[in-house]
Design an enzyme around this catalytic site. Structure first.
Site, PDB file in Angstrom:
ATOM      1  N   PHE A 102       0.812  -1.228   0.000  1.00  0.00           N
ATOM      2  CA  PHE A 102       0.000   0.000   0.000  1.00  0.00           C
ATOM      3  C   PHE A 102       0.840   1.269   0.000  1.00  0.00           C
ATOM      4  O   PHE A 102       0.374   2.337  -0.391  1.00  0.00           O
ATOM      5  CB  PHE A 102      -0.964   0.000   1.206  1.00  0.00           C
ATOM      6  CG  PHE A 102      -0.391   0.593   2.459  1.00  0.00           C
ATOM      7  CD1 PHE A 102       0.388  -0.155   3.308  1.00  0.00           C
ATOM      8  CD2 PHE A 102      -0.615   1.932   2.773  1.00  0.00           C
ATOM      9  CE1 PHE A 102       0.930   0.403   4.463  1.00  0.00           C
ATOM     10  CE2 PHE A 102      -0.091   2.494   3.923  1.00  0.00           C
ATOM     11  CZ  PHE A 102       0.691   1.733   4.771  1.00  0.00           C
ATOM     12  N   LYS A 103       2.095   1.153   0.413  1.00  0.00           N
ATOM     13  CA  LYS A 103       2.928   2.352   0.502  1.00  0.00           C
ATOM     14  C   LYS A 103       3.117   3.034  -0.849  1.00  0.00           C
ATOM     15  O   LYS A 103       3.385   4.229  -0.905  1.00  0.00           O
ATOM     16  CB  LYS A 103       4.269   2.010   1.138  1.00  0.00           C
ATOM     17  CG  LYS A 103       4.106   1.600   2.599  1.00  0.00           C
ATOM     18  CD  LYS A 103       5.432   1.418   3.325  1.00  0.00           C
ATOM     19  CE  LYS A 103       5.230   1.183   4.803  1.00  0.00           C
ATOM     20  NZ  LYS A 103       4.674  -0.161   5.091  1.00  0.00           N
ATOM     21  N   ASP A 104       2.960   2.265  -1.933  1.00  0.00           N
ATOM     22  CA  ASP A 104       3.075   2.865  -3.267  1.00  0.00           C
ATOM     23  C   ASP A 104       2.061   3.981  -3.500  1.00  0.00           C
ATOM     24  O   ASP A 104       2.349   4.943  -4.208  1.00  0.00           O
ATOM     25  CB  ASP A 104       2.846   1.812  -4.358  1.00  0.00           C
ATOM     26  CG  ASP A 104       4.011   0.832  -4.495  1.00  0.00           C
ATOM     27  OD1 ASP A 104       5.171   1.236  -4.287  1.00  0.00           O
ATOM     28  OD2 ASP A 104       3.744  -0.341  -4.830  1.00  0.00           O
TER      29      ASP A 104
END
Ligand SMILES: *Cc1c(COP(=O)(O)O)cnc(C)c1O
Length: 476
Positions: A112-114
């Site tokens: 999810f950090k993308d």
């Protein structure tokens, strides 16, 4: 919109200044002075928007010093089908009645950090160009953060990236993801040591004020305000996806369950709720590193030292100090900056704090709840979803689903955040369901066979400083 510090000793700043910052100069975290309020008419306007349109509508309320056409251009370049594999960017799927999965992990590094980091890469490049500045990002990673940062910053003008990782401690997939990048501005350094050693080196270099200034050092860690802001968008998007059929029913709310470590992702949910998005509960899911579970159930926050942090099969949550937590505590304590300052000074020197007297407010006013999941829960949840729904989830997401099912109330709609794809954590998947073929996105096929580029160094800050000097010209 101006930004202020949770510790009250920093003069108000603009978004574009806060964007490039880590901690505030007074040691606190930067926050907007107030949260813009969204009424039901606005929600209805936003309902039909595409992801980039929605991102622009939300971010323009916070990034008021950035030219609107430029901001629009940045989000349009960031949230594309070619980067996120789907035009929905963060698609929602139904698991069972009243339980949904919010797919946040379709970006380049499958976590999810993308979603936030891809925005940050483009926003950094834009702001640096405007200010005629450059930035040398140094970071330490045990996997997800470093790769997300590298894929977001690769090839960007005026930015060099030095990412430290512990030699031989990451999965083959994670190594391949980072070390196979060939962009000139990406520098992978494998340190002969542990993750904590890498982090200590980064700290040592950041604390050398002279070196920091000369080489324009910066970071992209989870306290960065731009990352939090970008994450606010998908809480709105997910609400619209699930409530699509209930447009008229404005009383109906949804809850979110989020696998948490640094309190970054769920802090964005908290902000969405403060803005007026009809969120019922924000459920924090932890693994065996359960300091947040303890706080949200009992009111005592007792961060553990690094050497008491458990190594688990949901490794991206193996954190015992939630670095974004101060943003919530600031609001909870009604902006009492002196008290926030003294509580978190205590945390820094290893002392916890007890806010059990205001726990009623934490749940009723702010909607927080929490639960915990352990290795056997993870395995059982992965297997259950695979057997019953043919749906494969990663170990972090499994922690969230386990806690959501445990705490779900009658008629409560819960959306669980999917924070990584299963292929990143194949070993645990095999342990749960046996040796299956795990699906991988096209762009990661054959990743492990690509040539890798990494410099191996002994565990010494001076050696890393030398690497930086080789590449970056000192400022006058
Ligand atoms: C970083 C990460 C988390 C924790 O997110 P926070 O914002 O730190 O709470 C959870 N799952 C995965 C896969 C991650 O990479």
């Amino acid at each position: 919109m101006k930004y202020i510090s949770t510790r009250g000793q920093t003069a108000p700043m603009d978004f574009s200044d806060v964007l490039l910052m880590g901690l505030a100069p007074d040691g606190g975290l930067m926050l907007p002075e107030s949260y813009p309020q969204v009424d039901s008419a606005t929600l209805n306007d936003w309902r039909q928007m595409s992801y980039p349109e929605l991102a622009f509508a939300i971010m323009r309320l916070f990034a008021t010093d950035i030219d609107e056409a430029d901001l629009k251009d940045i989000v349009e370049r960031t949230y594309t089908e070619s980067v996120f594999g789907t035009s929905d960017i963060t698609p929602v799927r139904k698991l069972e009645d009243n339980l949904y999965i919010l797919g946040l992990s379709n970006g380049p590094t499958l976590a999810f950090k993308d979603v936030a980091m891809q925005f940050l890469g483009n926003a950094f490049e834009y702001v640096l160009k405007k200010k005629d500045e450059r930035l040398t990002i140094i970071g330490a990673t045990s996997g997800d953060t470093g790769s997300a940062a590298e894929y977001a910053l690769r090839g960007k003008d005026n930015i060099e990236v030095f990412m430290l990782s512990p030699q031989g401690k990451m999965s083959a997939f994670q190594r391949a993801q980072m070390y196979s990048l060939t962009d000139d501005n990406i520098h992978n350094i494998a340190i002969k040591g542990m993750f904590d050693d890498c982090q200590d080196i980064v700290k040592a270099l950041q604390q050398d004020a002279d070196f920091k200034e000369k080489y324009s050092l910066g970071t992209v860690n989870s306290i960065n305000w731009g990352r939090i802001l970008a994450q606010v968008v998908y809480y709105f998007k997910a609400y619209f996806a699930v409530m699509d059929s209930a447009v008229q029913d404005s009383d109906k709310k949804v809850s979110f369950c989020v696998p948490s470590g640094n309190f970054g992702n769920i802090c964005a949910g908290h902000i969405a709720r403060e803005m007026g998005l009809p969120i019922d509960r924000l459920i924090v899911a932890t693994n065996e590193n359960d300091v947040l579970n303890d706080f949200f159930n009992q009111g005592a926050y007792n961060p553990r030292p690094a050497d008491k942090t458990y190594v688990t099969s949901s490794p991206s949550m193996d954190i015992s100090k939630a670095s974004n937590f101060e943003r919530f505590i600031y609001l909870l304590l009604e902006r009492d900056t002196d008290r926030v300052h003294s509580l978190f000074d205590g945390v820094k020197s290893g002392k916890g704090f007890d806010l059990s007297d205001v726990m009623q407010t934490v749940s009723s006013r702010y909607g927080f709840a929490a639960g915990k999941s352990a290795h056997s829960d993870r395995l059982a949840t992965i297997k259950d979803l695979y057997d019953n729904y043919n749906d494969l989830i990663d170990p972090h997401t499994a922690d969230g689903v386990k806690v959501a099912r445990e705490l779900q109330r009658e008629d409560e709609i819960i959306i669980c955040a999917e924070t990584a794809l299963p292929v990143k954590f194949a070993e645990t998947i095999f342990e749960a369901v046996g040796p299956i073929d795990i699906e991988r996105p096209e762009h990661t096929k054959g990743l492990e066979d690509l040539p890798q580029r990494v410099v191996e160094l002994d565990n010494k800050p001076s050696l890393v400083a030398d690497e930086i000097r080789k590449v970056v010209a000192p400022s006058a």
